[in-house]
Design a protein around this motif. Structure first.
Motif, short mmCIF file in Angstrom:
data_model
loop_
_atom_site.label_atom_id
_atom_site.label_comp_id
_atom_site.label_asym_id
_atom_site.label_seq_id
_atom_site.Cartn_x
_atom_site.Cartn_y
_atom_site.Cartn_z
N GLU A 51 3.36 8.73 8.60
CA GLU A 51 2.48 8.43 7.47
C GLU A 51 3.26 8.50 6.16
O GLU A 51 4.38 9.00 6.10
CB GLU A 51 1.32 9.42 7.45
N ASN A 52 2.63 8.02 5.11
CA ASN A 52 3.29 7.97 3.81
C ASN A 52 3.67 9.36 3.31
O ASN A 52 4.63 9.52 2.54
CB ASN A 52 2.41 7.28 2.78
N GLN A 54 11.84 6.69 7.36
CA GLN A 54 11.47 5.53 6.56
C GLN A 54 12.23 5.48 5.24
O GLN A 54 12.77 6.48 4.78
CB GLN A 54 9.96 5.58 6.25
N ASP A 55 12.26 4.31 4.65
CA ASP A 55 12.71 4.10 3.28
C ASP A 55 11.49 3.67 2.48
O ASP A 55 10.74 2.80 2.90
CB ASP A 55 13.77 3.00 3.20
N TYR A 82 0.86 -1.18 0.00
CA TYR A 82 0.00 0.00 0.00
C TYR A 82 0.90 1.23 0.00
O TYR A 82 1.91 1.27 0.70
CB TYR A 82 -0.90 0.03 1.24
N SER A 83 0.51 2.22 -0.74
CA SER A 83 1.30 3.45 -0.79
C SER A 83 0.74 4.53 0.13
O SER A 83 1.35 5.57 0.29
CB SER A 83 1.35 3.99 -2.23
N ARG A 84 -0.40 4.25 0.74
CA ARG A 84 -0.95 5.16 1.76
C ARG A 84 -1.03 4.35 3.05
O ARG A 84 -1.69 3.31 3.10
CB ARG A 84 -2.32 5.67 1.36
N TYR A 85 -0.40 4.85 4.08
CA TYR A 85 -0.28 4.02 5.29
C TYR A 85 0.14 4.88 6.48
O TYR A 85 0.51 6.05 6.33
CB TYR A 85 0.77 2.92 5.09
N CYS A 86 0.09 4.24 7.62
CA CYS A 86 0.67 4.80 8.83
C CYS A 86 1.38 3.67 9.56
O CYS A 86 0.77 2.63 9.84
CB CYS A 86 -0.39 5.44 9.73
N MET A 87 2.63 3.87 9.85
CA MET A 87 3.41 2.85 10.53
C MET A 87 4.17 3.52 11.66
O MET A 87 4.39 4.73 11.64
CB MET A 87 4.39 2.17 9.57
N GLY A 88 4.56 2.71 12.64
CA GLY A 88 5.26 3.33 13.75
C GLY A 88 5.83 2.33 14.72
O GLY A 88 5.99 1.14 14.40
N TYR A 116 5.83 1.88 -1.95
CA TYR A 116 5.56 1.03 -0.81
C TYR A 116 6.67 1.22 0.23
O TYR A 116 7.83 1.41 -0.13
CB TYR A 116 5.51 -0.45 -1.21
N PRO A 117 6.35 1.14 1.51
CA PRO A 117 7.39 1.28 2.52
C PRO A 117 8.28 0.04 2.54
O PRO A 117 7.80 -1.08 2.44
CB PRO A 117 6.58 1.41 3.82
N GLN A 118 9.57 0.26 2.70
CA GLN A 118 10.51 -0.85 2.73
C GLN A 118 11.15 -1.02 4.11
O GLN A 118 11.52 -2.12 4.50
CB GLN A 118 11.62 -0.62 1.69
N ALA A 119 11.30 0.08 4.81
CA ALA A 119 11.91 0.01 6.13
C ALA A 119 11.48 1.20 6.96
O ALA A 119 11.18 2.27 6.42
CB ALA A 119 13.43 -0.04 6.03
#
Length: 131
Positions: free
Chosen positions: A52-53, A71-72, A29-35, A79-82
């Motif tokens: 967020e993206n 992030q990477d 997904y190219s829209r996201y929230c990670m943490g 897409y998030p890689q790291a």
């Protein structure tokens, strides 16, 4: 299948720094929230930071000014890689298992990411800060 694999934890003296990494696979997904959130031995987990993206970030009050999330992103797919957590000026109170996770974007924007369950998370990496 989404997989999150943390690394970079370890033991450090008070005032020191660590950089945690979360390798992300299968997240398309190219829209996201990670943490990141952290789990203490005898306390409830604490949300640490989210990203967020679009680059928007949010931090827990306890880590503001000391921790930085980054992030990477894959250039072709976005897409998030790291995911990374740069931690400076560490204190013994930061000792915990740090866990990489994905969240609903709505939870990230409302601030409820600090308390709601994550959607997906990794195994975690231990951080120990000695005085």
């Amino acid at each position: 299948q989404v997989q999150l694999q943390e690394s970079g934890g370890g033991s450090v003296q008070s005032g020191g720094s660590l950089k945690l990494a979360c390798e992300i696979s299968g997240y398309r997904y190219s829209r996201y929230c990670m943490g990141w959130f952290r789990q203490f031995p005898d306390k409830e987990r604490e949300g640490v930071a989210v990203l967020e993206n679009d680059g928007s970030s949010s931090y827990a009050d306890s880590v503001k000014g000391r921790f930085t999330i980054s992030q990477d992103i894959a250039k072709d797919t976005l897409y998030p890689q790291a995911l990374y957590l740069h931690m400076n000026s560490l204190t013994p109170d930061d000792s915990a298992i740090y866990i990489c996770a994905t969240f609903l974007r709505s939870d990230c924007r409302s601030g409820s990411w600090k308390s709601v369950p994550a959607l997906k998370w990794g195994q975690g990496t231990q951080v120990t800060v000695s005085s």
